[in-house]
Design an enzyme around this catalytic site. Structure first.
Site, PDB file in Angstrom:
ATOM      1  N   LYS A  83     -63.213 -52.095  -1.724  1.00 30.23           N
ATOM      2  CA  LYS A  83     -61.839 -52.501  -2.060  1.00 30.23           C
ATOM      3  C   LYS A  83     -61.186 -51.369  -2.860  1.00 30.23           C
ATOM      4  CE  LYS A  83     -59.871 -56.807  -3.777  1.00 30.23           C
ATOM      5  NZ  LYS A  83     -60.173 -57.914  -4.700  1.00 30.23           N
TER       6      LYS A  83
HETATM    7  C1  E4P Z   1     -58.526 -60.773  -4.639  1.00 28.51           C
HETATM    8  O1  E4P Z   1     -58.657 -59.930  -3.798  1.00 28.51           O
HETATM    9  C2  E4P Z   1     -57.738 -60.527  -5.867  1.00 28.51           C
HETATM   10  O2  E4P Z   1     -58.383 -59.597  -6.690  1.00 28.51           O
HETATM   11  C3  E4P Z   1     -57.496 -61.816  -6.612  1.00 28.51           C
HETATM   12  O3  E4P Z   1     -57.181 -62.826  -5.686  1.00 28.51           O
HETATM   13  C4  E4P Z   1     -56.449 -61.688  -7.706  1.00 28.51           C
HETATM   14  O4  E4P Z   1     -56.085 -62.967  -8.168  1.00 28.51           O
HETATM   15  P1  E4P Z   1     -55.238 -63.192  -9.527  1.00 28.51           P
HETATM   16  O5  E4P Z   1     -53.880 -62.625  -9.325  1.00 28.51           O
HETATM   17  O6  E4P Z   1     -55.213 -64.672  -9.706  1.00 28.51           O
HETATM   18  O7  E4P Z   1     -55.998 -62.468 -10.595  1.00 28.51           O
END
Ligand code: E4P
Length: 216
Positions: A83
């Site tokens: 990622k």
């Molecule tokens: C997933 O890929 C993201 O890192 C995550 O959904 C972020 O979520 P948040 O905005 O609730 O921290």
């Protein structure tokens, strides 16, 4: 639309994978930090629980370091997806890793143009953050619709839209309507998707009637 879990809770992942409805997992540095374990151990444990893609995020921000870290993460298990934030260096690293057949989840996407560039860079997934866009008074759903429109113009792209920062069931429904290929949700959100009071009331009534008929 497919379902991924956005968590590092291995007990929850193991339990929910058993439903057959969970096809991947996403993590981020905040979730890893909250686990108080090493990223290597957490990612290895999660990867042993399912065959589907498990996103592990880089901490590095410059091109050389991102690529180096991506190689370490990709070596942890065959189902790791690296990622990487959609920055200048991140996109450059994405292109390099794509040539090496290492799948990338382009993350922290807040605009259709970022999604266009990520697709050109060969990202396997683009992660628009619905909840954080809503937090700013804008609409996460509209971003997903726009990305889907753009991706529909060019069928050469294999990039899948992975709706992220999904905070509640309404976001899940909006992601599905907007054309997301995948939604990633916390276990608590997943568990809320099948709950309806009328289902519980209806089931209780059916069982009561059945039990009463058996007593006669
Ligand atoms: C997933 O890929 C993201 O890192 C995550 O959904 C972020 O979520 P948040 O905005 O609730 O921290």
């Amino acid at each position: 639309m497919r379902f991924f879990l956005d968590t590092v809770d291995t007990d929850e992942i193991a339990a929910l994978v058993e439903t057959g409805l969970i096809e991947g997992v996403t993590t981020n540095p905040t979730l890893i930090a909250q686990s108080r374990r090493s990223q290597r151990d957490v990612i290895r444990d999660i990867c042993s629980l399912l065959e589907g893609p498990v996103s592990a995020e880089v901490i590095a921000t410059d091109y050389e370091e991102i690529v180096k870290e991506a190689h370490v993460l990709a070596d942890l298990a065959s189902n790791v997806v690296v990622k990487i934030p959609v920055t200048f260096d991140g996109l450059k690293a994405c292109k390099t890793l794509h040539k090496e057949a290492i799948p990338v989840n382009a993350t922290l996407c807040f605009s259709p143009l970022q999604a266009l560039l990520a697709a050109r860079a060969g990202a396997a997934y683009i992660s628009p953050f619905m909840g954080r866009i809503d937090d700013c008074g804008q609409e996460g759903r509209k971003l997903i619709e726009e990305i889907r429109d753009l991706y529909n113009y060019d069928h050469d792209w294999d990039t899948e839209i992975l709706a992220a920062s999904v905070r509640h069931p309404k976001h899940v429904l909006e992601a599905a309507h907007a054309g997301a290929h995948i939604v990633t949700v916390a276990p608590s959100v997943f568990r809320s998707l099948y709950v309806h009071p009328l289902t519980d009331i209806g089931l209780e009534k059916f069982l009561q009637d059945w039990r009463a008929s058996q007593e006669n």
